[in-house]
Scaffold this motif. Structure first.
Motif, PDB file in Angstrom:
ATOM      1  N   THR A 106     -88.286 -12.748 -25.631  1.00 13.55           N
ATOM      2  CA  THR A 106     -88.532 -12.880 -24.199  1.00 13.55           C
ATOM      3  C   THR A 106     -89.999 -12.659 -23.853  1.00 13.55           C
ATOM      4  O   THR A 106     -90.541 -13.313 -22.949  1.00 13.55           O
ATOM      5  CB  THR A 106     -87.661 -11.882 -23.403  1.00 13.55           C
ATOM      6  OG1 THR A 106     -86.285 -12.135 -23.678  1.00 13.55           O
ATOM      7  CG2 THR A 106     -87.901 -12.013 -21.905  1.00 13.55           C
ATOM      8  N   ALA A 107     -90.662 -11.747 -24.551  1.00  9.37           N
ATOM      9  CA  ALA A 107     -92.082 -11.489 -24.283  1.00  9.37           C
ATOM     10  C   ALA A 107     -92.913 -12.752 -24.492  1.00  9.37           C
ATOM     11  O   ALA A 107     -93.801 -13.072 -23.687  1.00  9.37           O
ATOM     12  CB  ALA A 107     -92.584 -10.368 -25.193  1.00  9.37           C
ATOM     13  N   VAL A 108     -92.616 -13.483 -25.571  1.00 11.94           N
ATOM     14  CA  VAL A 108     -93.341 -14.728 -25.840  1.00 11.94           C
ATOM     15  C   VAL A 108     -92.988 -15.770 -24.782  1.00 11.94           C
ATOM     16  O   VAL A 108     -93.860 -16.482 -24.265  1.00 11.94           O
ATOM     17  CB  VAL A 108     -92.989 -15.263 -27.244  1.00 11.94           C
ATOM     18  CG1 VAL A 108     -93.766 -16.547 -27.529  1.00 11.94           C
ATOM     19  CG2 VAL A 108     -93.297 -14.218 -28.304  1.00 11.94           C
ATOM     20  N   GLU A 109     -91.721 -15.838 -24.451  1.00  8.73           N
ATOM     21  CA  GLU A 109     -91.257 -16.797 -23.447  1.00  8.73           C
ATOM     22  C   GLU A 109     -91.922 -16.531 -22.095  1.00  8.73           C
ATOM     23  O   GLU A 109     -92.382 -17.463 -21.415  1.00  8.73           O
ATOM     24  CB  GLU A 109     -89.742 -16.701 -23.324  1.00  8.73           C
ATOM     25  CG  GLU A 109     -89.120 -17.682 -22.355  1.00  8.73           C
ATOM     26  CD  GLU A 109     -87.639 -17.427 -22.172  1.00  8.73           C
ATOM     27  OE1 GLU A 109     -87.116 -17.793 -21.098  1.00  8.73           O
ATOM     28  OE2 GLU A 109     -86.997 -16.865 -23.084  1.00  8.73           O
ATOM     29  N   GLN A 110     -92.005 -15.268 -21.710  1.00  7.33           N
ATOM     30  CA  GLN A 110     -92.616 -14.920 -20.420  1.00  7.33           C
ATOM     31  C   GLN A 110     -94.106 -15.229 -20.409  1.00  7.33           C
ATOM     32  O   GLN A 110     -94.654 -15.673 -19.400  1.00  7.33           O
ATOM     33  CB  GLN A 110     -92.369 -13.443 -20.116  1.00  7.33           C
ATOM     34  CG  GLN A 110     -90.928 -13.134 -19.754  1.00  7.33           C
ATOM     35  CD  GLN A 110     -90.684 -11.658 -19.504  1.00  7.33           C
ATOM     36  OE1 GLN A 110     -91.425 -10.794 -19.975  1.00  7.33           O
ATOM     37  NE2 GLN A 110     -89.622 -11.358 -18.767  1.00  7.33           N
ATOM     38  N   TRP A 111     -94.770 -14.988 -21.565  1.00 11.35           N
ATOM     39  CA  TRP A 111     -96.201 -15.307 -21.620  1.00 11.35           C
ATOM     40  C   TRP A 111     -96.413 -16.790 -21.404  1.00 11.35           C
ATOM     41  O   TRP A 111     -97.284 -17.202 -20.625  1.00 11.35           O
ATOM     42  CB  TRP A 111     -96.802 -14.900 -22.981  1.00 11.35           C
ATOM     43  CG  TRP A 111     -98.208 -15.406 -23.099  1.00 11.35           C
ATOM     44  CD1 TRP A 111     -99.343 -14.833 -22.599  1.00 11.35           C
ATOM     45  CD2 TRP A 111     -98.624 -16.659 -23.667  1.00 11.35           C
ATOM     46  NE1 TRP A 111    -100.428 -15.641 -22.832  1.00 11.35           N
ATOM     47  CE2 TRP A 111    -100.016 -16.760 -23.481  1.00 11.35           C
ATOM     48  CE3 TRP A 111     -97.951 -17.684 -24.326  1.00 11.35           C
ATOM     49  CZ2 TRP A 111    -100.754 -17.856 -23.936  1.00 11.35           C
ATOM     50  CZ3 TRP A 111     -98.680 -18.787 -24.774  1.00 11.35           C
ATOM     51  CH2 TRP A 111    -100.055 -18.864 -24.580  1.00 11.35           C
ATOM     52  N   LEU A 112     -95.608 -17.613 -22.075  1.00  9.56           N
ATOM     53  CA  LEU A 112     -95.771 -19.053 -21.953  1.00  9.56           C
ATOM     54  C   LEU A 112     -95.435 -19.524 -20.544  1.00  9.56           C
ATOM     55  O   LEU A 112     -96.120 -20.374 -19.981  1.00  9.56           O
ATOM     56  CB  LEU A 112     -94.885 -19.770 -22.977  1.00  9.56           C
ATOM     57  CG  LEU A 112     -95.046 -21.294 -23.056  1.00  9.56           C
ATOM     58  CD1 LEU A 112     -96.499 -21.680 -23.285  1.00  9.56           C
ATOM     59  CD2 LEU A 112     -94.163 -21.854 -24.164  1.00  9.56           C
ATOM     60  N   ALA A 113     -94.396 -18.959 -19.941  1.00  9.99           N
ATOM     61  CA  ALA A 113     -94.025 -19.333 -18.574  1.00  9.99           C
ATOM     62  C   ALA A 113     -95.142 -18.997 -17.593  1.00  9.99           C
ATOM     63  O   ALA A 113     -95.459 -19.781 -16.696  1.00  9.99           O
ATOM     64  CB  ALA A 113     -92.731 -18.620 -18.172  1.00  9.99           C
ATOM     65  N   THR A 114     -95.755 -17.819 -17.782  1.00  5.01           N
ATOM     66  CA  THR A 114     -96.862 -17.421 -16.919  1.00  5.01           C
ATOM     67  C   THR A 114     -98.059 -18.342 -17.110  1.00  5.01           C
ATOM     68  O   THR A 114     -98.738 -18.720 -16.149  1.00  5.01           O
ATOM     69  CB  THR A 114     -97.276 -15.968 -17.214  1.00  5.01           C
ATOM     70  OG1 THR A 114     -96.153 -15.114 -16.992  1.00  5.01           O
ATOM     71  CG2 THR A 114     -98.426 -15.535 -16.318  1.00  5.01           C
ATOM     72  N   SER A 115     -98.323 -18.711 -18.353  1.00  3.16           N
ATOM     73  CA  SER A 115     -99.435 -19.614 -18.635  1.00  3.16           C
ATOM     74  C   SER A 115     -99.237 -20.954 -17.963  1.00  3.16           C
ATOM     75  O   SER A 115    -100.178 -21.551 -17.431  1.00  3.16           O
ATOM     76  CB  SER A 115     -99.578 -19.817 -20.154  1.00  3.16           C
ATOM     77  OG  SER A 115     -99.877 -18.607 -20.801  1.00  3.16           O
ATOM     78  N   LEU A 116     -98.016 -21.444 -17.953  1.00  5.83           N
ATOM     79  CA  LEU A 116     -97.725 -22.719 -17.311  1.00  5.83           C
ATOM     80  C   LEU A 116     -97.973 -22.650 -15.807  1.00  5.83           C
ATOM     81  O   LEU A 116     -98.439 -23.596 -15.192  1.00  5.83           O
ATOM     82  CB  LEU A 116     -96.267 -23.116 -17.566  1.00  5.83           C
ATOM     83  CG  LEU A 116     -95.946 -23.662 -18.952  1.00  5.83           C
ATOM     84  CD1 LEU A 116     -94.440 -23.689 -19.173  1.00  5.83           C
ATOM     85  CD2 LEU A 116     -96.517 -25.057 -19.110  1.00  5.83           C
ATOM     86  N   THR A 117     -97.670 -21.482 -15.216  1.00  2.65           N
ATOM     87  CA  THR A 117     -97.861 -21.299 -13.772  1.00  2.65           C
ATOM     88  C   THR A 117     -99.330 -21.138 -13.431  1.00  2.65           C
ATOM     89  O   THR A 117     -99.845 -21.745 -12.482  1.00  2.65           O
ATOM     90  CB  THR A 117     -97.085 -20.066 -13.281  1.00  2.65           C
ATOM     91  OG1 THR A 117     -95.699 -20.235 -13.579  1.00  2.65           O
ATOM     92  CG2 THR A 117     -97.272 -19.893 -11.780  1.00  2.65           C
ATOM     93  N   ASP A 118    -100.041 -20.320 -14.230  1.00  6.98           N
ATOM     94  CA  ASP A 118    -101.433 -20.001 -13.926  1.00  6.98           C
ATOM     95  C   ASP A 118    -102.407 -21.106 -14.302  1.00  6.98           C
ATOM     96  O   ASP A 118    -103.396 -21.340 -13.613  1.00  6.98           O
ATOM     97  CB  ASP A 118    -101.852 -18.714 -14.648  1.00  6.98           C
ATOM     98  CG  ASP A 118    -101.095 -17.509 -14.140  1.00  6.98           C
ATOM     99  OD1 ASP A 118    -100.494 -17.627 -13.050  1.00  6.98           O
ATOM    100  OD2 ASP A 118    -101.105 -16.470 -14.817  1.00  6.98           O
ATOM    101  N   ASP A 119    -102.136 -21.768 -15.431  1.00  2.00           N
ATOM    102  CA  ASP A 119    -103.073 -22.769 -15.921  1.00  2.00           C
ATOM    103  C   ASP A 119    -102.308 -23.838 -16.695  1.00  2.00           C
ATOM    104  O   ASP A 119    -102.244 -23.802 -17.920  1.00  2.00           O
ATOM    105  CB  ASP A 119    -104.119 -22.113 -16.838  1.00  2.00           C
ATOM    106  CG  ASP A 119    -105.292 -23.040 -17.135  1.00  2.00           C
ATOM    107  OD1 ASP A 119    -105.152 -24.246 -16.905  1.00  2.00           O
ATOM    108  OD2 ASP A 119    -106.329 -22.541 -17.595  1.00  2.00           O
TER     109      ASP A 119
END
Length: 233
Positions: A213-226
């Motif tokens: 989940t930590a990796v998944e959340q990082w990628l999801a945040t990256s998609l939102t931010d940049d």
């Protein structure tokens, strides 16, 4: 429908109907083309495509055969799709991995032998001495795959290997501030191994879920931010 696609569908239909069993040899090209009402060129293109899918295998000087059709063999052809996955597609693969791998980790808690646990310990120790992200990812994959293999389901093992390939993991680790990502991964791995050593299935499921989940959340945040940066993740 393109002629090649029609040829592929007709050969698949013969396999599904049992006219071509796993391991059986295909009839000679001219005979099979006549049976299916296809040109020999269309048949050749179909055979090439089905060989790439591991549905057929070609033996030099011997002919073309139906493969064993084992599911884990057929899933290998999906690994390229995971390798090139980016952005939302990569996130979707991680989501599916999160649904499957923690449960497999929990099942492994009661199945891993002492020598398996020692091997996992050795993998983690070696992962802390690596010099490159690529080396770390190789150990990371070995760690998770060794756990899943204890379940004894080659389809599950191949599916999880496909869902998170080496290429995909390298991109994600590099993108998520490498030093921080590696430290977090080491800690997560230790939690997973500790749960397995304790034979605590629920804790193993939880630790694996947190890790993925930590990796998944990082990628999801990256998609939102940049969104542009996330394409390269």
């Amino acid at each position: 429908m393109a002629l090649t696609d029609e040829a592929i569908d007709k050969i698949k239909a013969m396999i599904v109907a049992g006219e071509l069993a796993p391991g059986s040899r295909l009839p000679k090209e001219e005979i099979l083309a006549g049976q299916l009402g296809l040109s020999r060129n269309s048949l050749r293109e179909a055979v090439r495509a089905l060989t790439a899918m591991h549905i057929l295998i070609t033996r030099q000087g011997d002919g073309t055969y139906v493969s064993s059709l084992e599911p884990h063999l057929l899933l290998e052809s999906l690994s390229f799709a995971a390798d090139v996955s980016q952005g939302h597609t990569a996130l979707q693969l991680l989501q599916v991995r999160r649904l499957l791998e923690p449960q497999a980790t929990g099942l492994a808690a009661s199945l891993l032998k002492q020598e398996d646990l020692r091997e996992l310990r050795d993998i983690l120790d070696r992962s802390r001495t690596v010099a490159t992200v690529e080396e770390f990812v190789a150990h990371d994959i070995a760690f998770h795959l060794r756990i899943v293999e204890a379940v004894g389901n080659p389809v599950l093992s191949m599916l999880l290997r496909v869902l998170s390939t080496r290429t995909q993991r390298v991109r994600i680790v590099r993108g998520s501030q490498t030093g921080h990502a590696l430290n977090a991964a080491h800690q997560d791995h230790e939690q997973i191994l500790s749960a397995l050593q304790s034979r605590d299935a629920l804790l193993a499921v939880s630790a694996a879920t947190v890790h993925i989940t930590a990796v998944e959340q990082w990628l999801a945040t990256s998609l939102t931010d940049d969104p542009v940066l996330a394409v390269d993740a």
